[in-house]
Motif scaffolding. Structure first.
Motif, PDB file in Angstrom:
ATOM      1  N   GLU A 112      -3.189 -11.243  31.792  1.00 46.41           N
ATOM      2  CA  GLU A 112      -2.682 -10.515  30.793  1.00 46.41           C
ATOM      3  C   GLU A 112      -4.024  -9.745  29.990  1.00 46.41           C
ATOM      4  O   GLU A 112      -3.944  -8.519  29.974  1.00 46.41           O
TER       5      GLU A 112
ATOM      6  N   GLN B 242       5.477  -4.042  32.993  1.00 43.25           N
ATOM      7  CA  GLN B 242       6.616  -5.152  33.067  1.00 43.25           C
ATOM      8  C   GLN B 242       6.158  -6.282  33.702  1.00 43.25           C
ATOM      9  O   GLN B 242       6.276  -7.390  33.412  1.00 43.25           O
ATOM     10  N   GLU B 243       5.456  -5.838  34.856  1.00 46.94           N
ATOM     11  CA  GLU B 243       4.965  -7.048  35.724  1.00 46.94           C
ATOM     12  C   GLU B 243       3.789  -7.657  35.344  1.00 46.94           C
ATOM     13  O   GLU B 243       3.735  -9.017  35.457  1.00 46.94           O
ATOM     14  N   GLN B 244       2.985  -6.866  34.653  1.00 42.00           N
ATOM     15  CA  GLN B 244       1.723  -7.468  34.178  1.00 42.00           C
ATOM     16  C   GLN B 244       1.886  -8.278  32.692  1.00 42.00           C
ATOM     17  O   GLN B 244       1.393  -9.374  32.505  1.00 42.00           O
TER      18      GLN B 244
ATOM     19  N   GLY C 266       4.886  -8.298  30.806  1.00 43.37           N
ATOM     20  CA  GLY C 266       6.301  -8.228  30.448  1.00 43.37           C
ATOM     21  C   GLY C 266       6.819  -9.238  29.464  1.00 43.37           C
ATOM     22  O   GLY C 266       7.774  -9.108  28.540  1.00 43.37           O
TER      23      GLY C 266
ATOM     24  N   GLU D 163       6.978   0.053  35.204  1.00 39.48           N
ATOM     25  CA  GLU D 163       7.055  -1.148  36.326  1.00 39.48           C
ATOM     26  C   GLU D 163       5.861  -1.765  36.263  1.00 39.48           C
ATOM     27  O   GLU D 163       6.028  -3.203  36.105  1.00 39.48           O
ATOM     28  N   GLN D 164       4.765  -1.398  36.134  1.00 38.73           N
ATOM     29  CA  GLN D 164       3.550  -2.240  36.063  1.00 38.73           C
ATOM     30  C   GLN D 164       3.318  -2.863  34.893  1.00 38.73           C
ATOM     31  O   GLN D 164       2.813  -3.994  34.731  1.00 38.73           O
TER      32      GLN D 164
END
Length: 234
Positions: free
Chosen positions: A166, A145-147, A149, A142-143
């Motif tokens: 990024e 994908q958030e950072q 993705g 999840e992290q």
């Protein structure tokens, strides 16, 4: 010589003259006086004899050929060096006995052995509570994908100038020193992750550059890392 007018005058056309000379390469050997009488306008505007022009053409071709051979030798030397460094890297990875050791060897060899790679990181996307180590960085999917993705969406190598957030995710405290970077998604067994490398030079990693080396490294990681990873996420 104009082709149409030459036909009216009963003279051979340019193409006929050219064909005759090609079929009789010894023509000027038997008519050497013509070599000094025939004049050709050089690109500088100066008229030179056919013989002088022929010598100049041969000289230019020789210089071009020497340049091409030199370039081929340089490429061969670079390829030999790349092969040796890649072999050293792979042998080091094969000798790793733990995932943490694998990650440390990968990043260390990428930075120390390969020119213009100033930073490297291997990040695994999994539950940090189930896998981790001092030298193995694990973040939740999840992290990730958030950072980053958007960088992982195509599941292909990405090269160029990345955004600050990024770079911070990929390289941590070194982010401010990075000019350009490249990353390659990996899938080691059932585990996703990313291999990232960076340079201080903003012009080194470009979106137009080839990604064969990155894909090669990713293939090595995909085939060797799963053997060192243990846990219910496999």
């Amino acid at each position: 010589m104009d082709t149409v007018s030459s036909k009216k005058d009963g003279l051979p056309s340019e193409s006929e003259v050219a064909r005759y000379l090609r079929n009789h390469p010894g023509f000027f050997l038997n008519n050497e006086d013509l070599l000094t009488e025939l004049k050709i306008t050089h690109k500088t505007g100066k008229a030179v004899s056919l013989l002088e022009r022929q010598v100049e053409v041969l000289r230019e071709r020789n210089m071009d050929m020497r340049s091409r051979i030199s370039s081929m030798l340089d490429n061969a030397q670079r390829n030999d060096l790349l092969f040796e460094k890649s072999k050293t890297l792979i042998l080091a990875l094969l000798e790793a006995r733990r995932a943490e050791e694998f990650s440390n060897s990968l990043c260390r060899h990428l930075v120390s052995d390969f020119k213009d790679i100033d930073y490297a990181s291997l990040i695994i996307f999994a539950d940090p509570n189930r896998v981790g180590g001092n030298a193995l960085r694990v973040v939740s999917p999840e992290q990730a994908q958030e950072q980053i993705g958007s960088l992982l969406r195509g599941k292909k190598a990405v090269c160029g100038v990345l955004r600050g957030e990024e770079l911070s995710f990929l390289f941590g405290k070194h982010a401010d020193h990075i000019g350009s970077a490249a990353l390659m998604p990996i899938q080691a067994g059932n585990i996703d992750g990313v291999v990232a490398i960076a340079s201080k030079d903003p012009q080194h990693f470009k979106s137009s550059m080839g990604t064969i080396f990155l894909e090669y490294i990713a293939d090595v990681v995909n085939r060797t890392l799963p053997k060192l990873m243990k846990g219910p996420f496999i």
